[in-house]
Design an enzyme around this catalytic site. Sequence first.
Site, PDB file in Angstrom:
ATOM      1  N   GLU A 170       0.813  -1.213   0.000  1.00 48.07           N
ATOM      2  CA  GLU A 170       0.000   0.000   0.000  1.00 48.07           C
ATOM      3  C   GLU A 170       0.852   1.271   0.000  1.00 48.07           C
ATOM      4  OE1 GLU A 170      -2.847  -0.306   3.199  1.00 48.07           O
ATOM      5  OE2 GLU A 170      -3.751  -2.108   2.377  1.00 48.07           O
ATOM      6  N   GLU A 376      -4.967  -8.557   0.871  1.00 46.23           N
ATOM      7  CA  GLU A 376      -5.613  -8.157   2.138  1.00 46.23           C
ATOM      8  C   GLU A 376      -7.093  -7.958   1.893  1.00 46.23           C
ATOM      9  OE1 GLU A 376      -4.245  -4.757   4.387  1.00 46.23           O
ATOM     10  OE2 GLU A 376      -2.154  -5.312   4.049  1.00 46.23           O
TER      11      GLU A 376
END
Length: 476
Positions: A170, A376
């Site tokens: 991320e 995720e």
Amino acid sequence: MPEPVTPVTFPPAFLWGAATSAYQIEGAVREDGRTPSIWDTFSHTPGKTAGGETGDIAVEHYHRYRDDVALMAELGLTAYRFSISWSRVQPTGRGPAVQRGLDFYRNLVDELLAHGIKPAVTLYHWDLPQELEDAGGWPERDTALRFAEYAQIVGDALGDRVEQWITLNEPWCSAFLGYGSGVHAPGRTDPAASLRAAHHLNLAHGLGTSALRATMPARNSVAVSLNSSVVRPLSQNPADLAAARRIDDLANGVFHGPMLHGAYPETLLAATSSVTDWSYVLDGDLAAINQPLDALGLNYYTPTLVSAAAASADGPRADGHGASSFSPWPGADDVAFHQTPGERTEMGWTIDPTGLHDLIMRYSGEAPGLPLYVTENGAAYDDKPDPDGRVHDPERIAYLHGHLSAVRRAITDGADVRGYYLWSLMDNFEWAYGYGKRFGAVYVDYATQARTPKSSALWYRQAARTGTLPPVTAAE
Ligand code: IFM
């Protein structure tokens, strides 16, 4: 008679994983030569995390990893994604590695392999060595060069036994929450620095990918995990569509543009021209970033709903990324963020599995032929043990069922999704929210560190063992 429910069944080789990250679970922050990362500094700065909580102890995974791996095996996991603490293996962020730090990860990997669990290593999950931040952090080019050196060290140490590699987790959060809104470490609030950081994270990904490839067996797979947003316009009117386009560039195009296509979107460069001139993108950078990848990781929690708005001195809010009067969206002060209707998790994030399907289908088209992983996905709820000591979390089971069904629909629609990593294996330090938000499939009693699988973990075990999603009531 009730309608028969069609079973949701996955391909036999599909990976059933769970994910964690170093600072969120390891603790042992001053042991075996580890030095502070930006998250140690940030969490110890008054007012930065809920209740002043830190990852000093976290869930003591550094000392309990053997039991944790045994628990993963009991839960039927076939894969485990974890991150390496950079300052544990290279304390100053440059120069020689500390063998004790590397040994911890070697032992963890060996333990996983001994239990038949495939390790997936993330090199960077937000915990930059503080020394590198002191030298300027991600807005500085040198940090990308240091990352390549670090990637080479870890690749050299673990490349013989770990096949799945992820450079960055991320990078949007590192760049825009870390240097834009300041709700993440290092807590800087400078829009121009956040775009510089994004570029140098991209460069780190490209150089790190090359460094890994130079040191590891060719069979290993290198990927990146993006928290690509599913950006939806509030209406189809041109102003709202333009707002969605702008946020899509800042959330997605800024990373997948150079990584997958070798260029920043023209629309991004134009929309941010009042913030930065992009002069730090040097000749050769885009080619260095645009490395062929072996897979792409997608992290998904909730969609983003936007519209055009009058420019606001306070910047855009309600974007689900924490409380700050500084915006994580440089050059987009005239975009308004809205709550997507529907049920929400404890984070206030709307539950919308169609977003995951849309995201997968988008990247299936954006990067044809590239295997995809959901690296995720999960939900925080206010879980509490019953008087009998068991932890029932039917909402999480419903969340997982909905999102895994969306993954299956994407596979049916032609996407090459090879695995799913539930966030998170166990309750842990949820960054600026401290320990108040529980994302785990395993409940952790922070006073005793006792681990108790929630009913969602038992549900997930059945899914992993059979390859078919059990009904949502199965583990209750
Ligand atoms: O806990 C985080 C994780 O570290 C990165 N992705 C989102 C999760 C939930 O907020």
